[in-house]
Design a protein around this motif. Structure first.
Motif, PDB file in Angstrom:
ATOM      1  N   ASN A  49       0.816  -1.221   0.000  1.00 23.63           N
ATOM      2  CA  ASN A  49       0.000   0.000   0.000  1.00 23.63           C
ATOM      3  C   ASN A  49       0.847   1.267   0.000  1.00 23.63           C
ATOM      4  O   ASN A  49       0.306   2.372   0.101  1.00 23.63           O
ATOM      5  CB  ASN A  49      -0.923   0.004   1.223  1.00 23.63           C
ATOM      6  N   GLY A  50       2.165   1.105  -0.114  1.00 25.76           N
ATOM      7  CA  GLY A  50       3.053   2.261  -0.140  1.00 25.76           C
ATOM      8  C   GLY A  50       3.321   2.852   1.231  1.00 25.76           C
ATOM      9  O   GLY A  50       3.796   3.988   1.334  1.00 25.76           O
ATOM     10  N   ASN A 341       4.202   6.748   1.053  1.00 27.30           N
ATOM     11  CA  ASN A 341       5.013   7.115  -0.110  1.00 27.30           C
ATOM     12  C   ASN A 341       4.132   7.389  -1.326  1.00 27.30           C
ATOM     13  O   ASN A 341       3.039   6.834  -1.477  1.00 27.30           O
ATOM     14  CB  ASN A 341       5.991   5.981  -0.439  1.00 27.30           C
ATOM     15  N   GLY A 342       4.627   8.277  -2.201  1.00 27.85           N
ATOM     16  CA  GLY A 342       3.969   8.527  -3.473  1.00 27.85           C
ATOM     17  C   GLY A 342       2.700   9.344  -3.387  1.00 27.85           C
ATOM     18  O   GLY A 342       1.886   9.328  -4.317  1.00 27.85           O
ATOM     19  N   GLN A 343       2.519  10.085  -2.280  1.00 24.46           N
ATOM     20  CA  GLN A 343       1.301  10.878  -2.111  1.00 24.46           C
ATOM     21  C   GLN A 343       1.645  12.271  -1.581  1.00 24.46           C
ATOM     22  O   GLN A 343       0.987  12.784  -0.673  1.00 24.46           O
ATOM     23  CB  GLN A 343       0.325  10.160  -1.172  1.00 24.46           C
ATOM     24  N   SER A 344       2.637  12.881  -2.173  1.00 24.59           N
ATOM     25  CA  SER A 344       3.133  14.160  -1.678  1.00 24.59           C
ATOM     26  C   SER A 344       2.143  15.309  -1.843  1.00 24.59           C
ATOM     27  O   SER A 344       2.303  16.369  -1.239  1.00 24.59           O
ATOM     28  CB  SER A 344       4.449  14.524  -2.367  1.00 24.59           C
ATOM     29  N   SER A 346      -0.974  15.126  -0.954  1.00 29.33           N
ATOM     30  CA  SER A 346      -2.084  14.813  -0.070  1.00 29.33           C
ATOM     31  C   SER A 346      -1.770  15.271   1.349  1.00 29.33           C
ATOM     32  O   SER A 346      -0.811  16.015   1.584  1.00 29.33           O
ATOM     33  CB  SER A 346      -2.376  13.302  -0.104  1.00 29.33           C
ATOM     34  N   SER A 364      -5.657   9.287   3.813  1.00 27.26           N
ATOM     35  CA  SER A 364      -4.892  10.182   2.956  1.00 27.26           C
ATOM     36  C   SER A 364      -5.944  10.921   2.144  1.00 27.26           C
ATOM     37  O   SER A 364      -6.634  10.318   1.315  1.00 27.26           O
ATOM     38  CB  SER A 364      -3.949   9.406   2.050  1.00 27.26           C
ATOM     39  N   GLY A 367      -4.966  11.023  -1.668  1.00 21.19           N
ATOM     40  CA  GLY A 367      -4.355   9.812  -2.191  1.00 21.19           C
ATOM     41  C   GLY A 367      -3.257  10.046  -3.201  1.00 21.19           C
ATOM     42  O   GLY A 367      -2.536  11.046  -3.164  1.00 21.19           O
ATOM     43  N   THR A 368      -3.114   9.112  -4.129  1.00 21.13           N
ATOM     44  CA  THR A 368      -2.061   9.196  -5.132  1.00 21.13           C
ATOM     45  C   THR A 368      -2.379  10.184  -6.235  1.00 21.13           C
ATOM     46  O   THR A 368      -1.480  10.652  -6.937  1.00 21.13           O
ATOM     47  CB  THR A 368      -1.823   7.814  -5.767  1.00 21.13           C
ATOM     48  N   SER A 369      -3.657  10.528  -6.401  1.00 18.73           N
ATOM     49  CA  SER A 369      -4.058  11.398  -7.500  1.00 18.73           C
ATOM     50  C   SER A 369      -3.863  12.876  -7.187  1.00 18.73           C
ATOM     51  O   SER A 369      -3.804  13.701  -8.098  1.00 18.73           O
ATOM     52  CB  SER A 369      -5.534  11.153  -7.842  1.00 18.73           C
TER      53      SER A 369
END
Length: 386
Positions: A49-50, A341-344, A346, A364, A367-369
């Motif tokens: 899930n990062g 990780n990968g959700q800067s 958010s 989050s 999220g990732t988007s």
């Protein structure tokens, strides 16, 4: 800050002044938390899930914005924010706000004793930017609107009773709420750069329909004594509540709020601080300030929502920063507990423990988007200390 011995903050007076914006060191007040080795050890590699977690902990996704929750037919809301957990027989409920303009509100997820999702549903609809809030001792959820004319709504986590607007709690840029059963008051943060810190004293404890809204009055120092003064017009019109009492202490962007053991902690995002009010002694001090950490070494930045564990540990979520939830121990040590990780683009919202203390829920928001429609709500399970 030393939360196990906060009563030593009783020594106050003119000697409790601050120099150069930092705390005066001495017997009266402890130094704010500093980086150190956390109680759970270092973070491991990111999981599927990062999320980076300490050894022994695992994560799972329990909901995603715009998607059905588990095997239910309920679609999870966008921009999940503040949250809390409630015991429900042998299971529990996690409540989450939606920080969406005009159609925000709040939803709930019900779990059985094994942690399986059994249902999900709406508990508040068509309200405005529901950011954080707070749990009451009588098991309702206070959902707060983060707009200048925002209200507090009292909601039912079981979704049986209709939500009620609690206008007596003031109309301002609400953020979080924390209930104090000893003094029979609810503390409220205000998310403005010149915001105030409030308490609402109900006419009858357990009934928020009427009461007195008060604001914290103190000097400009980062430690000292405080008092409360009534807000003349809680409706905030034509003069905003934060400007009605000239001696009110201003805080830079009030965010999360948590009460335990005669103490209330709240965060201010504008200056990355965690404040501590010692209610038994009517004194305040800094529990954490990233500017008082050696340059480049601050593990906690972008301070936001805060919750506590039965161990006395505080868990503080970041809005930005490294997308971490950091733990601050009763021994004044601050360290990362997890990192996404990968959700800067958010922020982490709504940390809350299940009633047995074995599971931590949080979201989050984007999220990732990086979009409010990309929110993700997580559960972390593991050997949390009692």
């Amino acid at each position: 800050m030393e939360r196990r011995s906060f009563l030593r903050g009783a020594v106050i007076g003119t000697s409790a002044a601050a120099f150069g914006g930092t705390l005066m060191r001495g017997a009266a007040y402890a130094a704010p938390a500093q980086p150190g080795a956390g109680p759970y050890g270092p973070l491991g590699a990111a999981d599927a899930n990062g999320i980076q977690l300490p050894s022994g902990f695992t994560s799972r996704v329990v909901a995603r914005s715009g998607q059905r929750v588990g095997s239910t037919s309920y679609v999870w809301h966008n921009a999940p924010d503040g949250g809390a957990c409630y015991a429900d027989g042998t299971g529990w409920i996690y409540v989450s706000n939606s920080e969406i303009s005009s159609t925000g509100g709040a939803s709930a997820i019900k779990f059985d004793s094994s942690g399986s999702i059994t249902s999900a549903y709406r508990i508040l609809s068509n309200t405005n930017r529901n950011c954080a809030g707070g749990k009451t001792p009588w098991n309702t959820w206070l959902s707060c609107e983060e707009v200048d004319t925002g209200y507090v709504y009292e909601t039912d986590p079981w979704g049986v009773n209709p939500a009620v607007r609690r206008a007596a709690m003031g109309r301002f840029n609400h953020e979080a709420a924390a209930a104090d059963p000893v003094r029979r008051a609810v503390y409220l943060t205000e998310d403005k750069s010149d915001g105030c810190f409030y308490r609402f004293v109900p006419s009858t404890w357990g009934n928020l329909s009427s009461g007195t809204l008060q604001v914290l009055v103190a000097g400009t120092a980062t430690s000292g004594s405080f008092t409360w003064q009534n807000v003349p017009d809680p409706d905030g019109s034509p003069t905003a509540t934060r400007y009605q009492v000239s001696a009110a202490k201003k805080f830079n962007g009030g965010e999360g709020c948590h009460y335990a053991n005669d103490t209330v902690w709240f965060t201010t995002k504008g200056d990355n601080r965690l404040w501590q009010l010692n209610l038994a002694t009517s004194t305040y001090e800094l529990a954490y300030d990233d500017s008082l950490v050696p340059s480049g070494a601050a593990p906690l930045t972008g301070v936001d929502n805060v919750t506590g564990a039965s161990s006395g540990d505080l868990f503080v979520a970041e809005d930005g920063g490294n997308m971490e939830i950091c733990v601050i121990t009763p021994d004044d040590v601050v360290a990362p507990f997890l990192r996404i990780n990968g959700q800067s683009s958010s922020e982490i919202c709504g940390p809350a423990f299940s009633p047995d203390g074995r599971r931590l829920y949080f979201s989050s928001q984007r999220g990732t988007s990086g979009s409010s429609s990309g929110g993700i709500t997580y559960e972390v399970t593991g050997p949390f200390r009692a």
